[in-house]
Design a protein around this motif. Structure first.
Motif, PDB file in Angstrom:
ATOM      1  N   HIS A 168       1.484   6.808  -6.663  1.00 10.96           N
ATOM      2  CA  HIS A 168       0.388   7.733  -6.957  1.00 10.96           C
ATOM      3  C   HIS A 168       0.820   9.182  -6.723  1.00 10.96           C
ATOM      4  O   HIS A 168       0.517  10.072  -7.521  1.00 10.96           O
ATOM      5  CB  HIS A 168      -0.835   7.389  -6.104  1.00 10.96           C
ATOM      6  N   LEU A 169       1.533   9.426  -5.632  1.00 15.88           N
ATOM      7  CA  LEU A 169       1.996  10.779  -5.340  1.00 15.88           C
ATOM      8  C   LEU A 169       2.979  11.268  -6.402  1.00 15.88           C
ATOM      9  O   LEU A 169       2.916  12.412  -6.836  1.00 15.88           O
ATOM     10  CB  LEU A 169       2.649  10.840  -3.959  1.00 15.88           C
ATOM     11  N   LEU A 182       2.135   1.806  -3.479  1.00 13.85           N
ATOM     12  CA  LEU A 182       1.081   2.365  -4.327  1.00 13.85           C
ATOM     13  C   LEU A 182       0.870   3.847  -4.053  1.00 13.85           C
ATOM     14  O   LEU A 182       0.714   4.648  -4.981  1.00 13.85           O
ATOM     15  CB  LEU A 182      -0.231   1.599  -4.136  1.00 13.85           C
ATOM     16  N   VAL A 183       0.872   4.214  -2.790  1.00 13.12           N
ATOM     17  CA  VAL A 183       0.701   5.626  -2.424  1.00 13.12           C
ATOM     18  C   VAL A 183       1.855   6.448  -2.962  1.00 13.12           C
ATOM     19  O   VAL A 183       1.656   7.520  -3.537  1.00 13.12           O
ATOM     20  CB  VAL A 183       0.568   5.783  -0.891  1.00 13.12           C
ATOM     21  N   GLU A 212       3.170  10.193  -9.470  1.00 11.31           N
ATOM     22  CA  GLU A 212       2.445  10.352 -10.726  1.00 11.31           C
ATOM     23  C   GLU A 212       1.643  11.645 -10.761  1.00 11.31           C
ATOM     24  O   GLU A 212       1.552  12.304 -11.792  1.00 11.31           O
ATOM     25  CB  GLU A 212       1.501   9.151 -10.903  1.00 11.31           C
ATOM     26  N   ARG A 213       1.085  12.023  -9.630  1.00  7.97           N
ATOM     27  CA  ARG A 213       0.221  13.202  -9.566  1.00  7.97           C
ATOM     28  C   ARG A 213       0.942  14.469  -9.100  1.00  7.97           C
ATOM     29  O   ARG A 213       0.340  15.526  -9.009  1.00  7.97           O
ATOM     30  CB  ARG A 213      -0.954  12.953  -8.618  1.00  7.97           C
ATOM     31  N   ARG A 261       0.831  -1.212   0.000  1.00  7.41           N
ATOM     32  CA  ARG A 261       0.000   0.000   0.000  1.00  7.41           C
ATOM     33  C   ARG A 261       0.860   1.254   0.000  1.00  7.41           C
ATOM     34  O   ARG A 261       0.534   2.232  -0.673  1.00  7.41           O
ATOM     35  CB  ARG A 261      -0.943  -0.002   1.204  1.00  7.41           C
TER      36      ARG A 261
END
Length: 188
Positions: free
Chosen positions: A158-159, A154-155, A161-162, A151
Motif C-alpha cells: 500500500h505504501l 499489505l502495508v 502504491e501510494r 499484514r
C-alpha cells in the motif's frame, strides 16, 4: 467483527515452561489464572520463562538481587548461557522504580551482549511483565506470525502504491514509453 477479534485475542492460550525457582512467583500465578498451560522444569535456567510454540524465552532479573560489580556476581555467565540456549531471548529487568543503579545495570548488560540475540526490557510490575511476555510470544507464534507478516506485506504494498516517489517514477516510465513510440518530443 472487532468484538470477535477481541474475544479471539483474549482466549489465546499457550504452554509456558517456567523455572522451578519461579514456582511460587506471582507471574506464574498470573499465567495460570489466564488459563495458560504452565509446566515447571528444573531443566531451564533459574528465573526463566520459555514459550516453546513461539520460540521465545524470557529471563527475569530483579534489580535488587543484582550484586555489584556485575562481573563478580555471576550474572554475565548466567545470561551468556541463556543467550546460547535460546535464539529469541529477552532479559526482563524488574524494578518498581528505575534509578541510576537500574539504568547502569541495563547499560552494562546491553553493552556486554551487543550484537547478540538478547533484548533487555525494563519492567515495573508482574502484571505488566506477564502482559508483555504474552504479547511478544503471541506475535511470534504460528499462526499469528503469519498474520503479522501478511499484514506487513499489505502495508508495504500500500505504501509503495501510494508513494509520491513511485508515482513520479511511474510517470517518468510512461513518458519514456511514449517517447520511444515517437508520440512525445522533449522540449517542444
Amino acid at each position: 467483527m472487532a468484538d470477535q477479534q477481541k474475544v479471539n485475542s483474549d482466549s489465546w492460550q499457550t504452554t509456558v515452561i517456567v523455572s522451578t525457582s519461579l514456582q511460587n512467583h506471582e507471574s506464574s500465578r498470573l499465567l495460570r489464572a489466564q488459563n495458560h498451560r504452565v509446566r515447571f522444569s528444573e531443566g531451564v535456567e533459574s528465573g526463566t520463562f520459555v514459550f516453546p510454540l513461539s520460540g521465545t524465552a524470557f529471563m527475569l532479573v530483579v534489580s535488587q538481587d543484582v550484586q555489584e560489580p556485575l562481573e563478580n556476581g555471576g550474572l554475565y555467565e548466567k545470561i551468556q548461557k541463556f543467550v546460547q540456549v535460546h535464539r529469541n531471548c529477552f532479559l526482563l529487568l524488574q524494578s518498581p522504580v528505575f534509578g541510576q543503579k537500574e539504568w547502569d545495570i541495563m547499560a552494562a548488560v546491553q553493552t556486554r551482549f551487543f550484537g547478540s540475540n538478547l533484548r533487555v526490557l525494563p519492567v515495573h510490575c508482574n502484571a505488566n511483565m506477564v502482559k508483555g511476555m504474552l504479547a511478544l510470544a503471541k506475535a511470534t507464534s504460528k499462526p499469528h506470525v503469519d498474520t503479522v507478516r501478511d499484514r506487513m506485506s499489505l502495508v508495504r504494498a500500500h505504501l509503495i502504491e501510494r508513494s509520491p516517489v513511485w508515482e513520479l517514477l511511474r510517470d517518468i516510465q510512461n513518458q519514456m514509453m511514449v517517447a520511444s513510440t515517437g508520440g512525445w518530443t522533449p522540449g517542444v
